[in-house]
Design a protein around this motif. Structure first.
Motif, short mmCIF file in Angstrom:
data_model
loop_
_atom_site.label_atom_id
_atom_site.label_comp_id
_atom_site.label_asym_id
_atom_site.label_seq_id
_atom_site.Cartn_x
_atom_site.Cartn_y
_atom_site.Cartn_z
N ASP A 13 0.81 -1.22 0.00
CA ASP A 13 0.00 0.00 0.00
C ASP A 13 0.85 1.27 0.00
O ASP A 13 0.30 2.37 -0.12
CB ASP A 13 -0.90 0.05 1.25
CG ASP A 13 -1.80 -1.16 1.39
OD1 ASP A 13 -2.29 -1.63 0.35
OD2 ASP A 13 -2.02 -1.61 2.52
N ARG A 14 2.13 1.13 0.14
CA ARG A 14 3.01 2.28 0.43
C ARG A 14 2.84 3.43 -0.55
O ARG A 14 2.59 4.57 -0.15
CB ARG A 14 4.47 1.83 0.46
CG ARG A 14 5.43 2.99 0.66
CD ARG A 14 6.88 2.53 0.81
NE ARG A 14 7.77 3.67 0.81
CZ ARG A 14 7.94 4.50 1.86
NH1 ARG A 14 7.27 4.30 2.98
NH2 ARG A 14 8.77 5.52 1.78
N LEU A 18 1.34 7.19 0.32
CA LEU A 18 2.14 8.41 0.21
C LEU A 18 1.50 9.41 -0.75
O LEU A 18 1.52 10.62 -0.50
CB LEU A 18 3.57 8.07 -0.24
CG LEU A 18 4.38 7.20 0.73
CD1 LEU A 18 5.79 7.03 0.20
CD2 LEU A 18 4.40 7.79 2.13
N ASP A 19 0.95 8.90 -1.85
CA ASP A 19 0.27 9.79 -2.81
C ASP A 19 -0.96 10.43 -2.16
O ASP A 19 -1.22 11.63 -2.34
CB ASP A 19 -0.15 9.01 -4.05
CG ASP A 19 1.03 8.61 -4.92
OD1 ASP A 19 2.13 9.17 -4.73
OD2 ASP A 19 0.85 7.73 -5.78
N LEU A 20 -1.72 9.63 -1.43
CA LEU A 20 -2.92 10.12 -0.77
C LEU A 20 -2.57 11.21 0.24
O LEU A 20 -3.24 12.25 0.33
CB LEU A 20 -3.63 8.96 -0.08
CG LEU A 20 -5.06 9.17 0.42
CD1 LEU A 20 -5.99 9.50 -0.74
CD2 LEU A 20 -5.54 7.91 1.13
N GLN A 117 -8.51 -0.61 -4.17
CA GLN A 117 -7.68 0.58 -4.10
C GLN A 117 -7.80 1.24 -2.73
O GLN A 117 -8.89 1.31 -2.15
CB GLN A 117 -8.09 1.58 -5.17
CG GLN A 117 -7.18 2.79 -5.27
CD GLN A 117 -7.57 3.71 -6.41
OE1 GLN A 117 -8.75 3.93 -6.68
NE2 GLN A 117 -6.57 4.25 -7.12
N VAL A 118 -6.68 1.72 -2.22
CA VAL A 118 -6.67 2.44 -0.94
C VAL A 118 -7.29 3.81 -1.15
O VAL A 118 -6.83 4.60 -1.98
CB VAL A 118 -5.23 2.57 -0.40
CG1 VAL A 118 -5.20 3.50 0.82
CG2 VAL A 118 -4.67 1.21 -0.02
N VAL A 119 -8.34 4.11 -0.38
CA VAL A 119 -9.05 5.39 -0.51
C VAL A 119 -9.02 6.21 0.78
O VAL A 119 -9.55 7.31 0.82
CB VAL A 119 -10.51 5.17 -0.96
CG1 VAL A 119 -10.56 4.54 -2.34
CG2 VAL A 119 -11.27 4.31 0.05
N GLY A 120 -8.42 5.66 1.83
CA GLY A 120 -8.34 6.38 3.10
C GLY A 120 -7.25 5.80 3.97
O GLY A 120 -6.79 4.67 3.74
N MET A 121 -6.82 6.57 4.98
CA MET A 121 -5.72 6.12 5.84
C MET A 121 -5.74 6.87 7.16
O MET A 121 -6.29 7.98 7.27
CB MET A 121 -4.38 6.39 5.15
CG MET A 121 -4.21 7.85 4.72
SD MET A 121 -2.68 8.18 3.82
CE MET A 121 -1.65 8.71 5.20
#
Length: 228
Positions: A13-14, A18-20, A117-121
């Protein structure tokens, strides 16, 4: 509405994380620019410099051009403020997320995933201050992609972190957020966080009068133990 689920961070997910994070911070540049324009010292400069040039040269054209150039240049401190913060994080806890957040029981990092897809963190790290009597957990880097906001993802991420804090016997969850992050502030307050004080993250933040608000959430278990 596409479903999402919250899980622990994985090394794959890295780049998305980082982009998010970077894009989320860059979004605050326009609001910061507008904030700078409203500062008394900025207004004095925007009026004083063109007027001084006109009185010295007698040219309205020179005065107007100088004023416009100054107006455009004020975007630079707004960008610098957020770029400086992004760089500092990329060289600190986000340099190695796995090592920082999964080397002990008292920390963690979660992502919200939708359609692969990662949409939050959001991240959680213990505050290591030996003089403090309360066990505190710090909430870090809460962010949701623009296209997935308004779907309860940020609230779900915070709830996940608060449950983790209770399970790990923390007394309080603390966080810092910029005074211009109005939606984030509203979210935290609606979830029981209270503003405790404010500070400046850097000299750049102090120069543009942009403080960080600290919020604290006292966990029910801590309140019960203090009362008993």
């Amino acid at each position: 509405m596409a479903p999402y689920h919250i899980r622990k961070y994985q090394e794959g997910d890295r780049q998305r994380v980082l982009d998010l994070f970077s894009r989320g911070m860059t979004e605050h540049v326009p609001a910061t620019y507008r904030h700078i324009l409203k500062l008394p010292q900025t207004l004095v400069l925007l009026l004083g410099l063109p007027l001084t040039l006109f009185l010295a040269s007698g040219s309205w054209l020179l005065a107007v051009v100088a004023g416009l150039m100054l107006l455009a240049s004020l975007i630079l401190p707004a960008r610098h403020h957020w770029n400086e913060y992004v760089v500092s994080c990329l060289h600190a806890d986000l340099a190695d997320i796995t090592k920082t957040y999964f080397s002990g029981r008292g920390s963690c990092f979660w992502v919200a995933e939708s359609e692969g897809q990662v949409v939050g963190m959001v991240g959680a790290l213990p505050i290591k201050e030996p003089t403090m009597r309360k066990k505190q957990l710090q909430l870090l880097h809460l962010s949701v992609s623009v296209e997935r906001r308004g779907q309860g993802i940020a609230r779900a991420l915070v709830r996940t972190l608060l449950q983790f804090a209770r399970d790990q016997s923390y007394h309080e969850v603390v966080l810092g957020t910029c005074m211009l992050q109005f939606s984030a502030i509203a979210l935290y307050q609606s979830m029981g966080f209270q503003k405790t004080h404010q500070y400046f993250h850097s000299m750049a933040g102090r120069l543009i009068a942009l403080p960080i608000f600290q919020f604290t959430h006292r966990l029910p278990s801590a309140q019960v133990s203090e009362a008993s």
